[in-house]
Write a protein that holds these residues in place. Structure first.
Motif, short mmCIF file in Angstrom:
data_model
loop_
_atom_site.label_atom_id
_atom_site.label_comp_id
_atom_site.label_asym_id
_atom_site.label_seq_id
_atom_site.Cartn_x
_atom_site.Cartn_y
_atom_site.Cartn_z
N ASP A 172 16.27 2.30 -6.03
CA ASP A 172 17.29 3.32 -6.30
C ASP A 172 17.22 4.45 -5.27
O ASP A 172 18.26 4.91 -4.78
CB ASP A 172 17.12 3.89 -7.70
N LEU A 173 16.02 4.89 -4.96
CA LEU A 173 15.85 5.96 -3.97
C LEU A 173 16.37 5.52 -2.62
O LEU A 173 17.11 6.25 -1.96
CB LEU A 173 14.37 6.37 -3.88
N ARG A 174 16.02 4.32 -2.21
CA ARG A 174 16.49 3.79 -0.93
C ARG A 174 18.01 3.73 -0.91
O ARG A 174 18.65 4.12 0.07
CB ARG A 174 15.90 2.41 -0.68
N GLY A 175 18.62 3.28 -2.02
CA GLY A 175 20.07 3.22 -2.11
C GLY A 175 20.71 4.59 -1.97
O GLY A 175 21.72 4.76 -1.28
N ARG A 210 0.83 -1.21 0.00
CA ARG A 210 0.00 0.00 0.00
C ARG A 210 0.86 1.26 0.00
O ARG A 210 0.52 2.26 -0.63
CB ARG A 210 -0.97 -0.02 1.18
N VAL A 211 2.01 1.19 0.69
CA VAL A 211 2.95 2.32 0.68
C VAL A 211 3.52 2.48 -0.73
O VAL A 211 3.61 3.60 -1.25
CB VAL A 211 4.07 2.12 1.71
N MET A 212 3.90 1.37 -1.34
CA MET A 212 4.45 1.42 -2.69
C MET A 212 3.43 2.01 -3.66
O MET A 212 3.76 2.87 -4.48
CB MET A 212 4.87 0.03 -3.14
N GLU A 213 2.20 1.57 -3.54
CA GLU A 213 1.14 2.09 -4.41
C GLU A 213 0.95 3.59 -4.21
O GLU A 213 0.84 4.35 -5.17
CB GLU A 213 -0.17 1.35 -4.12
N ALA A 214 0.93 4.01 -2.94
CA ALA A 214 0.74 5.43 -2.65
C ALA A 214 1.90 6.27 -3.17
O ALA A 214 1.70 7.43 -3.56
CB ALA A 214 0.58 5.63 -1.14
N SER A 215 3.10 5.70 -3.21
CA SER A 215 4.27 6.46 -3.68
C SER A 215 4.20 6.75 -5.17
O SER A 215 4.80 7.72 -5.64
CB SER A 215 5.56 5.70 -3.37
N GLY A 216 3.51 5.88 -5.92
CA GLY A 216 3.47 6.04 -7.36
C GLY A 216 4.78 5.68 -8.05
O GLY A 216 4.93 5.90 -9.25
N LEU A 217 5.72 5.12 -7.29
CA LEU A 217 7.01 4.73 -7.84
C LEU A 217 7.05 3.23 -8.06
O LEU A 217 6.41 2.47 -7.33
CB LEU A 217 8.14 5.15 -6.90
N GLY A 218 7.82 2.81 -9.03
CA GLY A 218 7.99 1.39 -9.28
C GLY A 218 9.05 0.78 -8.37
O GLY A 218 9.77 1.50 -7.66
N THR A 219 9.16 -0.52 -8.40
CA THR A 219 10.11 -1.24 -7.56
C THR A 219 11.53 -0.75 -7.78
O THR A 219 12.27 -0.51 -6.81
CB THR A 219 10.02 -2.76 -7.85
#
Length: 157
Positions: free
Chosen positions: A140-143, A126-135
């Motif tokens: 990459d952002l986390r890195g 649900r967090v991933m969906e809300a972010s609108g970003l792909g895996t």
């Protein structure tokens, strides 16, 4: 110290101090948006975001000492102890004193705390969906954020 960051084009002084040009503010605003999102997603689990982080860590490694849990979460004992006490009051964890060293306290999931993991599995998608970003974008952002944290830690050491 890490390698020097690439040179950035110089900004005029008046631009350097604009709020909208501050990376720290972008991170702060993002953090607040995440807090609001997690507050609504975690409500049904009966957890706050910091409590969720404790539970995530224990679902990975049950029985950590309070010291190790604090190091993993980057929280001091004054912040972590009340979190653990509230989780214990909710019946999700229990604290145990060390047999060899009574000053050492470990935190263990209860059956109820372990079972909550199944319901919490719905949160990350649900967090991933809300972010609108792909895996890949999130990875990459986390890195980049981990690299930034490492560099800032090295600067502050």
């Amino acid at each position: 110290m890490n390698a020097r960051a690439p040179d950035l084009p110089a900004l005029p002084a008046e631009e350097m101090l604009r709020l909208d040009n501050q990376v720290c503010f972008a991170l702060h605003a993002t953090s607040r948006a995440f807090d609001a999102l997690y507050r609504s997603l975690l409500r049904d689990l009966g957890l706050t975001y910091p409590q969720y982080l404790v539970m995530l860590t224990l679902w990975e490694s049950d029985g950590l000492t309070v010291k190790d849990l604090g190091a993993r979460l980057r929280l001091d004992s004054g912040t972590l102890s009340p979190l653990v006490k509230r989780l214990e009051s909710a019946g999700l964890v229990e604290r145990r004193r060390g047999r060899q060293d009574e000053r050492s306290v470990s935190v263990h999931l209860t059956a109820e705390g372990a079972a909550l993991r199944e319901r919490a599995a719905a949160v990350p998608p649900r967090v991933m969906e809300a972010s609108g970003l792909g895996t890949d974008e999130l990875r990459d952002l986390r890195g980049m954020l981990l690299k930034l944290t490492e560099r800032l830690d090295a600067t502050n050491a």
